[in-house]
Enzyme design. Structure first.
Site, PDB file in Angstrom:
ATOM      1  NE  ARG A   1      36.301  49.135  22.654  1.00 40.47           N
ATOM      2  CZ  ARG A   1      36.703  50.003  23.576  1.00 40.47           C
ATOM      3  NH1 ARG A   1      37.236  51.142  23.210  1.00 40.47           N
ATOM      4  NH2 ARG A   1      36.544  49.760  24.855  1.00 40.47           N
TER       5      ARG A   1
ATOM      6  NE  ARG B   1      36.151  48.944  30.374  1.00 44.10           N
ATOM      7  CZ  ARG B   1      35.922  48.540  29.127  1.00 44.10           C
ATOM      8  NH1 ARG B   1      35.293  47.406  28.905  1.00 44.10           N
ATOM      9  NH2 ARG B   1      36.315  49.262  28.123  1.00 44.10           N
TER      10      ARG B   1
ATOM     11  CE  LYS C   1      39.442  57.256  27.434  1.00 47.36           C
ATOM     12  NZ  LYS C   1      38.162  56.593  27.649  1.00 47.36           N
TER      13      LYS C   1
ATOM     14  NE  ARG D   1      39.164  46.530  25.527  1.00 45.78           N
ATOM     15  CZ  ARG D   1      39.340  47.779  25.935  1.00 45.78           C
ATOM     16  NH1 ARG D   1      39.754  48.700  25.091  1.00 45.78           N
ATOM     17  NH2 ARG D   1      39.101  48.116  27.177  1.00 45.78           N
TER      18      ARG D   1
ATOM     19  NE  ARG E   1      40.309  54.045  33.603  1.00 39.44           N
ATOM     20  CZ  ARG E   1      40.550  53.685  32.342  1.00 39.44           C
ATOM     21  NH1 ARG E   1      41.619  54.103  31.722  1.00 39.44           N
ATOM     22  NH2 ARG E   1      39.707  52.924  31.705  1.00 39.44           N
TER      23      ARG E   1
HETATM   24  P1  AMP Z   1      41.049  51.231  28.890  1.00 41.99           P
HETATM   25  O1  AMP Z   1      41.558  50.578  27.649  1.00 41.99           O
HETATM   26  O2  AMP Z   1      41.608  52.613  29.092  1.00 41.99           O
HETATM   27  O3  AMP Z   1      39.562  51.196  28.987  1.00 41.99           O
HETATM   28  O4  AMP Z   1      41.596  50.370  30.115  1.00 41.99           O
HETATM   29  C1  AMP Z   1      41.252  49.006  30.279  1.00 41.99           C
HETATM   30  C2  AMP Z   1      41.408  48.597  31.729  1.00 41.99           C
HETATM   31  O5  AMP Z   1      42.778  48.788  32.141  1.00 41.99           O
HETATM   32  C3  AMP Z   1      40.590  49.419  32.726  1.00 41.99           C
HETATM   33  O6  AMP Z   1      39.259  48.954  32.841  1.00 41.99           O
HETATM   34  C4  AMP Z   1      41.403  49.220  34.005  1.00 41.99           C
HETATM   35  O7  AMP Z   1      41.178  47.947  34.575  1.00 41.99           O
HETATM   36  C5  AMP Z   1      42.830  49.254  33.483  1.00 41.99           C
HETATM   37  N1  AMP Z   1      43.361  50.638  33.488  1.00 41.99           N
HETATM   38  C6  AMP Z   1      43.685  51.406  32.412  1.00 41.99           C
HETATM   39  N2  AMP Z   1      44.114  52.620  32.792  1.00 41.99           N
HETATM   40  C7  AMP Z   1      44.067  52.640  34.159  1.00 41.99           C
HETATM   41  C8  AMP Z   1      44.349  53.608  35.150  1.00 41.99           C
HETATM   42  N3  AMP Z   1      44.765  54.843  34.832  1.00 41.99           N
HETATM   43  N4  AMP Z   1      44.178  53.249  36.448  1.00 41.99           N
HETATM   44  C9  AMP Z   1      43.764  52.021  36.791  1.00 41.99           C
HETATM   45  N5  AMP Z   1      43.438  51.073  35.911  1.00 41.99           N
HETATM   46  C10 AMP Z   1      43.587  51.363  34.594  1.00 41.99           C
END
Ligand code: AMP
Length: 192
Positions: A129, A146, A15, A135, A90
């Protein structure tokens, strides 16, 4: 035409990469809620401190925090001519919150790009990654969590956008450039 796009799909599907290419192609900002949270974590802000426990467990950060950062970001000057949101919404309640924000701004959503790949490919990509980016939420347990949250909370939202006639589905496995071209061709066809 201004593009207001969502890019959806499980973690590791590409993404962020595709969002950056679309942002460049259309001249719009790519807005990643995950990146905003990580920036706040790194800088030890109050928002970062509140979000940390959820992120480290692979859970969703509560809506009050998440919706607010998106609303603030979409209100900024560089978002007036369009944007691509990566990682938001989400959950069903975030879809509702986004609908309300877009109504207030009087700017409809242009399209939703859904990328997909099977779980084995995703696990492999995320483990790779994790080694590169380091991370804290890229451990095997948190990755699995996740992916589960995505399957239960986020994937059903694709049907919602499908019913609205704005959904484009693209295979997330292949050459980065050819995936990007497929997405752009389909977006252009949707609004032709
Ligand atoms: P990502 O980089 O998009 O995988 O986001 C990393 C983490 O940030 C996720 O596992 C959530 O804990 C938090 N996060 C990111 N976007 C959201 C969202 N739209 N709603 C809730 N938590 C989020």
């Amino acid at each position: 035409m201004a593009q207001r796009l969502l890019i959806m799909g499980p973690q590791g599907v590409g993404k962020g990469t595709q969002a950056a290419l679309l942002a460049e192609h259309y001249g719009i900002p790519a807005i990643s809620t995950g990146d905003i949270f990580r920036y706040n974590l790194k800088n030890g802000t109050p928002l970062g401190k509140e979000a940390q426990g959820y992120i480290d467990k692979g859970e969703l950060v509560p809506d009050e925090l998440t919706n607010k950062i998106v609303e603030d970001r979409l209100g900024m000057d560089d978002a007036k001519q369009g944007w691509i949101l990566d990682g938001y919404p989400r959950s069903a309640s975030q879809v509702e919150a986004l609908d309300a924000m877009l109504q207030n701004l009087d700017t409809p959503l242009s399209a939703v790009v859904a990328l997909d790949a099977d779980r084995t490919v995703l696990m492999e990509r995320m483990e790779k990654r994790a080694k590169i980016e380091g991370r804290t939420d890229d451990t095997p347990e948190v990755i699995a969590k996740r992916l589960d949250v995505y399957a239960h909370e986020t994937k059903p939202l694709l049907d919602v956008y499908g019913e609205r006639g704005v959904l484009i589905r693209v295979d997330g496995v292949g050459e980065i450039a050819s995936i990007s071209k497929t997405i752009i061709d389909q977006l252009d066809a949707l609004h032709a």
